[in-house]
Structures are given as C-alpha cells and as structure tokens.
Design an enzyme around this catalytic site. Structure first.
Site, short mmCIF file in Angstrom:
data_model
loop_
_atom_site.label_atom_id
_atom_site.label_comp_id
_atom_site.label_asym_id
_atom_site.label_seq_id
_atom_site.Cartn_x
_atom_site.Cartn_y
_atom_site.Cartn_z
N GLU A 194 9.36 -7.13 -4.61
CA GLU A 194 9.15 -8.44 -3.54
C GLU A 194 10.07 -8.76 -2.24
OE1 GLU A 194 8.05 -11.85 -4.92
OE2 GLU A 194 7.33 -11.17 -7.05
N GLU A 235 1.35 -1.33 0.33
CA GLU A 235 0.03 -0.35 0.03
C GLU A 235 1.11 1.18 0.06
OE1 GLU A 235 -2.59 -0.43 3.45
OE2 GLU A 235 -3.67 -2.26 2.66
N1 CAA Z 1 6.10 -18.27 5.96
C1 CAA Z 1 5.07 -18.23 6.90
N2 CAA Z 1 4.97 -17.52 8.00
C2 CAA Z 1 5.03 -16.25 8.05
C3 CAA Z 1 6.22 -16.57 7.28
C4 CAA Z 1 6.88 -17.07 6.72
N3 CAA Z 1 7.46 -17.23 5.70
N4 CAA Z 1 6.93 -15.08 7.73
C5 CAA Z 1 6.50 -14.38 9.09
N5 CAA Z 1 5.32 -15.91 9.38
C6 CAA Z 1 4.13 -15.49 10.42
C7 CAA Z 1 4.92 -15.63 11.74
O1 CAA Z 1 5.31 -16.91 11.84
C8 CAA Z 1 4.47 -15.02 11.90
O2 CAA Z 1 2.81 -15.77 12.68
P1 CAA Z 1 3.00 -16.38 14.34
O3 CAA Z 1 2.96 -15.04 15.84
O4 CAA Z 1 1.89 -17.73 14.70
O5 CAA Z 1 4.18 -17.04 14.96
C9 CAA Z 1 3.75 -13.35 11.81
O6 CAA Z 1 3.45 -14.23 10.54
C10 CAA Z 1 4.28 -12.31 11.73
O7 CAA Z 1 5.50 -12.21 11.45
P2 CAA Z 1 6.18 -11.30 11.45
O8 CAA Z 1 6.43 -10.82 13.63
O9 CAA Z 1 7.64 -11.39 11.36
O10 CAA Z 1 5.99 -10.16 10.86
P3 CAA Z 1 6.59 -8.60 11.16
O11 CAA Z 1 4.97 -7.58 10.99
O12 CAA Z 1 7.69 -8.57 11.93
O13 CAA Z 1 7.02 -9.03 9.10
C11 CAA Z 1 8.59 -8.90 7.68
C12 CAA Z 1 7.86 -9.59 8.15
C13 CAA Z 1 9.64 -10.47 7.23
C14 CAA Z 1 9.47 -7.93 7.90
C15 CAA Z 1 7.74 -9.08 6.44
O14 CAA Z 1 6.31 -8.02 6.87
C16 CAA Z 1 7.64 -8.84 5.22
O15 CAA Z 1 7.99 -9.80 4.20
N6 CAA Z 1 7.71 -7.30 4.44
C17 CAA Z 1 8.48 -7.34 2.91
C18 CAA Z 1 6.94 -7.16 2.30
C19 CAA Z 1 7.14 -7.69 0.54
O16 CAA Z 1 8.45 -8.22 -0.04
N7 CAA Z 1 6.49 -6.61 -0.27
C20 CAA Z 1 6.79 -7.07 -1.14
C21 CAA Z 1 4.96 -7.78 -2.11
S1 CAA Z 1 5.50 -7.59 -3.63
C22 CAA Z 1 3.83 -6.59 -4.60
O17 CAA Z 1 3.09 -6.43 -3.63
C23 CAA Z 1 3.19 -6.33 -5.32
C24 CAA Z 1 4.04 -7.54 -6.23
O18 CAA Z 1 2.97 -6.68 -7.28
C25 CAA Z 1 4.66 -8.59 -6.39
#
Ligand code: CAA
Length: 379
Positions: A363, A128
């Site tokens: 990503e 977003e």
């Molecule tokens: N697989 C499964 N579950 C997962 C996981 C994974 N890889 N990573 C985290 N989780 C789960 C955790 O286990 C946790 O659950 P529980 O509380 O039940 O254990 C929950 O998700 C929250 O995890 P975090 O506390 O680690 O979450 P966070 O808020 O600290 O965020 C982050 C972690 C890695 C920074 C994540 O926010 C992230 O990857 N950010 C980047 C997002 C991204 O890549 N955006 C690009 C999107 S692309 C797009 O939208 C455009 C397109 O066209 C493709």
C-alpha cells in the site's frame, strides 16, 4: 500485556472484547497451520463477517457497524497481534469497499450490505507488473464497446486475487496520466478475468497475492464507479484510509512480538536468573514497548483526524511509515531476545520477523510515504 486503551464508547469496549474472544477462539489455534500450508482462511473471514468485523467503519444504514476509524484500527491491531494475514485481509477488504461506498451509484450500492457483511470479499486492483509505485502510469486499458467496457491488461500483487468476489479494476479509459484512469467494479465471474497462481511469499503466506490477467474481460458499462477519469483520485483516497489499516497491522504485529518476547524473557533463565533481568535485554524490551506506544499514538492521531472529517493524507503516510519501520525493528529485536529459539519455527518470532518486512512495502512503499509527506510539507 493488556494494552490500556482509551476508547470513545462502551460499545467500542464491547467490540474490542469480542475481538479478543474471536482471536482466542477462532484465530490462535489455526494461524500456524494456515501459514505453513499457505491456505487462504476464507471461513475464518466469514466468521468475522458474521460478527460484524468486515464493515466496521461504514454506516449502519449501508450494512456496516458505524464505528469510527479510531476504533476500527484498534480492532485490526488486536487481530494482527495474533494473525497478520487475517488483519491484512480485513484491512484490504475494508479498502476495497470504499470506492462503492463513497462513489457508487444507487444500483452499485445495493451490494454494500453483502460486501460489508463479508458475504462478498473484495480486491483492489491498482498495481501492475510495470507500475507499482508509479500508479498513474498504469496501462490496463478499458475500451467502451456497446453495453460493456472491454478490459485488457495485467494487474499485480492483488491481495485476495483468485479469492475475491469483486474487484476494483483501475483501468485507463482515457489518455496518459492520472486523469485518464477510471474505476470499474467487476465480478469475479466476469469471463476473461483470470486470476493466476498465488505468489510464493517470504511471509504472510495465508494471504498471498496473485496477478489478475484481463483478457478482453467485459464489464457492464454501468459498473463504472465515480466519474470517467475519476479513478485515480478514488484510488488515492482509498489508499489514504488503507494506510491507516496497514499501520494498525504493524502496531498489532509488534505488540504480539513484544508480549511474546517479554514472556520468554521472564521464563528463560541464564546465569541463575531470568534473562529479562539483564539490563541488555530489559532495555531492549523497554525500547520495543516505547516504539510501539509512539506508533500507536501516531496512528490514533491520524485516525481521529479522519473521523473528524479533516485532511489526513500526510498523517496516514506518517503513521504507515513509522509504524511499519517500527514493526521491522521490534520483530527483529524479538528474535534477538529469544536467541536461537527466535530463529526456529517452534516459536512465532521468526514468522513475525518475516511478516513485518512486507508491511514496509504494501500500500505504498515507505519511500512513497516519505514522498507524500515531503510533498505535503513543501507544497
Ligand atoms: N486524495 C485525493 N486525490 C489525490 C490524492 C489523495 N490522497 N493524492 C493525489 N491526488 C490527486 C491529485 O490532487 C492530482 O489531481 P489534480 O491534478 O486534479 O490536482 C492527481 O491525484 C495526481 O496526483 P499526483 O500528481 O500527486 O500523482 P503522482 O503520479 O505524482 O503520484 C503518488 C502520487 C503518491 C506517488 C501515488 O502514485 C502513489 O500513492 N503511489 C503508490 C501507489 C500504491 O500505494 N500502490 C499500492 C496499491 S495496493 C494494491 O494494489 C494491492 C492490494 O491488494 C491492496
């Protein structure tokens, strides 16, 4: 240079041969024109879909090609060596099919053959304007109202925005944080789902993302994918797999740049000999080739872990981080090898240089990848 690939089956060799043939026949002659005009190559994607390349890592029973990730990422690599926009589109489409393929209801899964066959193009709407890296902070709200979810908010940087037939909308159906997020499968024809003008990008112009405004869009209640509140985990799992795709795009892009720079260094003479014979450039090419091989090895190791059903989040993050930083270095050096010719659009080196940059961002930025790796190490 032909990459010497160790593939698991004769079928995989045939698939790579087919990909090379499609690249020569359908991609090579079109890329410059589409990139210059910033036009999305929907027909090229249809052709790839008809050839079975839009559902490679999904089971044949669902309409996919039943290929391991180890093979799928190498197909992406070959596509990216000529046209990053197409490879990235295939990667994002493949990512967009994952929520329904892995978490969808029987009814939702009925659309899988059309998704995996490429008739229906997908988009993954997580980011977003105020929440890219901090995905759990998203604010797009879906409220239950009778037989529908009413969705209001704005999604940003959506690849295939305005082109896609279906959107994975990650919305807040509950309270703050990751547990309040759900995934909805919305048709492009949903009233109130409003794609905006494509972004004006530095590169990758044939696949420019767009914002999607959701203005009271009504998505049928049965289009909830997975559990209410289970959307964040679905998004993270999809992104783990998607990051392998982006790493593959980076390796392929860099390979294309190396091949071109090597050809140029053989042909171009200065001081009475091909410039590649000067140690300064020969060593540069050697370093480029070595970095590409290292990135490919990391990518394939991560893909094979996924294929074996083992945890691979950290390895996918390492592959994405290393391969995309590598692609930036290699494409920078490719411009340098070509000298002045590298800086003008008569040669593709300047395009590859512009395109490499985006791979360090999409990503999950490479800072996010480091966060994923560090958390895995530290617990
Ligand atoms: N697989 C499964 N579950 C997962 C996981 C994974 N890889 N990573 C985290 N989780 C789960 C955790 O286990 C946790 O659950 P529980 O509380 O039940 O254990 C929950 O998700 C929250 O995890 P975090 O506390 O680690 O979450 P966070 O808020 O600290 O965020 C982050 C972690 C890695 C920074 C994540 O926010 C992230 O990857 N950010 C980047 C997002 C991204 O890549 N955006 C690009 C999107 S692309 C797009 O939208 C455009 C397109 O066209 C493709």
């Amino acid at each position: 240079m032909t990459v010497d690939r160790l593939l698991p089956t004769p079928e995989a060799h045939d698939l790579l041969d087919l990909t090379h043939e499609l690249v020569t026949r359908e991609l090579a002659g079109k890329v410059d024109d589409f990139e210059a005009r910033g036009e999305f190559p929907r027909e090229v994607l249809r052709t790839l879909g008809r050839s079975g390349l839009l559902g490679l890592p999904y089971p044949e029973a669902d309409g996919g090609a039943g290929q391991p990730y180890e093979v799928y990422v190498q197909v992406l690599e070959v596509l990216a060596s000529t046209w990053l926009g197409i490879a990235e589109a295939v990667s994002v489409h493949t990512l967009s099919c994952l929520p329904v393929a892995h978490f969808g209801t029987d009814e939702q899964r009925k659309t899988l053959p059309d998704m995996l066959g490429g008739e229906l193009l997908g988009a993954f709407a997580l980011s977003e304007p105020q929440g890219g890296s901090d995905a759990a902070a998203l604010t797009t709200r879906a409220t239950a109202d009778g037989d529908a979810w009413v969705v209001t908010g704005t999604k940003a940087w959506i690849t295939h925005g305005g082109q896609a037939d279906f959107y994975n909308l990650f919305c807040r159906t509950g309270g703050p944080g990751p547990k309040g997020i759900s995934c909805l499968l919305a048709d492009a024809t949903t009233p109130g789902l409003l794609p905006q003008q494509p972004e004006r990008l530095m590169g990758l112009r044939s696949s420019a993302p767009a914002q999607i405004v959701l203005d009271g869009a009504r998505v049928p209640r049965e289009r909830l994918v997975g559990a209410d509140g289970g959307g964040f985990a679905i998004a993270m799992q999809a992104l783990d797999a998607g990051r392998l795709g982006i790493a593959a795009c980076a390796v392929g892009l860099a390979q294309g740049a190396l091949d071109y720079a090597t050809g140029y260094a053989r042909e171009r003479t200065q001081f009475g000999q091909p410039i590649g014979r000067f140690q300064g450039l020969g060593f540069m090419l050697a370093d480029m080739a070595t970095q590409i091989s290292a990135a490919r090895a990391l990518l394939l190791a991560a893909a094979r872990l996924k294929d074996a059903g083992r945890p691979f989040s950290m390895e996918a993050a390492k592959a994405k981080l290393f391969a995309t930083d590598m692609a930036m270095r290699v494409t920078t050096d490719a411009v340098q090898v070509l000298g002045g010719a590298g800086y003008v659009s008569d040669h593709p080196a300047e395009r590859w240089f512009r395109e490499a940059k985006v791979l360090q961002i999409v990503e999950g930025t490479n800072q996010i990848q480091r966060m994923v790796i560090a958390r895995s190490l530290l617990g």
